[in-house]
Design an enzyme around this catalytic site. Structure first.
Site, PDB file in Angstrom:
ATOM      1  N   ASP A 130     -15.687   5.309   2.537  1.00 32.46           N
ATOM      2  CA  ASP A 130     -15.048   4.699   1.358  1.00 32.46           C
ATOM      3  C   ASP A 130     -15.619   3.302   1.137  1.00 32.46           C
ATOM      4  OD1 ASP A 130     -13.458   4.570  -0.868  1.00 32.46           O
ATOM      5  OD2 ASP A 130     -11.602   4.126   0.212  1.00 32.46           O
ATOM      6  N   GLY A 154       0.822  -1.202   0.000  1.00 30.26           N
ATOM      7  CA  GLY A 154       0.000   0.000   0.000  1.00 30.26           C
ATOM      8  C   GLY A 154       0.851   1.244   0.000  1.00 30.26           C
ATOM      9  N   PHE A 166       1.525   3.411   2.426  1.00 36.15           N
ATOM     10  CA  PHE A 166       2.381   3.642   3.574  1.00 36.15           C
ATOM     11  C   PHE A 166       3.076   2.388   4.087  1.00 36.15           C
ATOM     12  CE2 PHE A 166      -0.556   7.333   4.257  1.00 36.15           C
ATOM     13  CZ  PHE A 166       0.404   8.305   4.055  1.00 36.15           C
ATOM     14  N   GLY A 167       2.896   1.241   3.444  1.00 33.08           N
ATOM     15  CA  GLY A 167       3.531   0.051   3.975  1.00 33.08           C
ATOM     16  C   GLY A 167       3.093  -1.206   3.249  1.00 33.08           C
TER      17      GLY A 167
END
Length: 381
Positions: free
Chosen positions: A222, A86, A88-89
């Protein structure tokens, strides 16, 4: 950026991916974190008995105590192979205390482009959101197991040894769901489609999960099939709380585009104040996708979708073969007027009342005999 609000004060939900942390929340929490730290330091200075190092240690100890109800023991965690990447990680398979888990390793400072204040704000947002998530308990919400805030000299056991964790890394551990995403499941069934009974059951799982979140004053923001996971029994569980939040008591406090184009309600696309009813709209789009095992607006660009949804009341094409009982749920959910959309609890009741004994599922591609009559152009409620 302002955020969404609704009746009686609602929460930002957080995804395993944490890919879109709200900018306003970052700024707000950064200020709160800085003010709290200054208060601690001022108190230590007034006491005069604690040197700066001890005061910092005392502050850190207080922080650990505040998050102790969701922080897990890293010695019980085994991290295995990567299953997704993803913003961020990375997401890994893992085992925690003997149970299969998914492990998200988050690193907000690896690229060196974030200031200490930025990282502190992101961690504060992370802390708030996992503190909300860990209290959720529902069969249609992915079970949150725990988290680890970045700490120096933190080692996590892996099958090949130990993984040294930089101090800026945070770790989220949730139950592992072997069925993958709902979107992937629908793609696999794109040609043969799903039995009507299965469509309604999947829709009920998602509706019940959202109804539960709304009962806890949480707006997901979302809702899409990609953010829903399946377990071994094909039970759907909401798995993404990356941009979820408590619903604000003042609707004008929740504005700005948040979510995924194609699923976003007109009021969100338009930058108008919104509330939990934006999730209801997104559910209506998901319901169409579950029934059709297809993508809405396949021939339109994102900009075209945005303009047409807001200005022309565009909605996905409604199949003629879709039973009116299900079509009515879709139409009510994606009404342009949020006030006319039902609450998710009412959606659950409508779905529970649908008779699936006589069939009514989408006609498979190989049974349409070259006829496109199953579809008609649908441009609005």
């Amino acid at each position: 950026m302002k955020e969404a609000g609704g009746d009686g004060g609602f929460v930002r939900a957080d995804q395993i991916d944490l890919k879109s942390l709200d900018e306003q929340l970052e700024r707000h929490l950064s200020r709160a974190w800085t003010m709290e730290k200054r208060k601690e330091e001022a108190a230590a200075d007034q006491r005069g008995s604690k040197p700066p190092a001890l005061a910092a240690a005392h502050y850190s100890q207080n922080r650990r105590q505040r998050r102790s109800d969701w922080e897990i023991d890293p010695s019980k965690l085994v991290v295995r192979g990567v299953i997704a990447r993803g913003t961020f990680g990375t997401v890994h398979r893992g085992v925690y205390d003997g149970h299969d888990v998914a492990v998200k390793l988050l690193d907000w400072g690896e690229d060196g482009h974030r200031s200490e204040q930025d990282i502190a704000a992101l961690r504060a947002a992370f802390s708030q959101e996992v503190s909300v998530w860990h209290k959720l308990d529902h069969p249609n919400v992915t079970k949150f197991i725990g988290a680890i805030m970045g700490a120096r000299d933190l080692d996590i056991q892996t099958e090949s040894g130990h993984l040294a964790m930089p101090s800026n890394i945070c770790c989220v551990v949730v139950e592992y769901l072997a069925g993958g995403s709902l979107k992937g499941f629908l793609i696999k069934n794109r040609r043969k489609k799903l039995a009507f009974k299965v469509v309604v059951q999947i829709a009920l799982d998602l509706a019940r999960g959202l109804s539960y979140l709304h009962s806890k004053k949480i707006v997901h923001r979302d809702v899409k099939t990609e953010n829903m996971l399946l377990d071994k029994t094909r039970t759907v569980k909401i798995a993404d709380f990356g941009v979820a939040r408590l619903e604000a008591s003042n609707p004008s406090d929740m504005t700005g585009e948040t979510g995924t184009l194609g699923y976003m309600a007109p009021e969100v696309l338009n930058g108008s104040p919104y509330n939990r009813k934006c999730d209801v709209y997104s559910f209506g789009i998901c319901l169409w996708e579950i029934y059709c095992c297809d993508m809405p607006y396949p021939d339109l660009s994102f900009s075209e979708v945005t303009s047409a949804v807001v200005r022309q009341n565009l909605r996905p094409e409604m199949p003629r073969c879709c039973p009116s009982s299900l079509a009515n749920v879709m139409k009510r959910c994606w009404d342009a007027n949020p006030d006319k959309r039902p609450e998710m609890a009412e959606v659950v009741s409508m779905l529970e009342a649908i008779d699936t004994s006589k069939g009514g599922g989408m006609i498979p591609v190989d049974q349409r005999q070259g006829c496109l009559s199953c579809f008609r152009q649908y441009r609005g409620p």
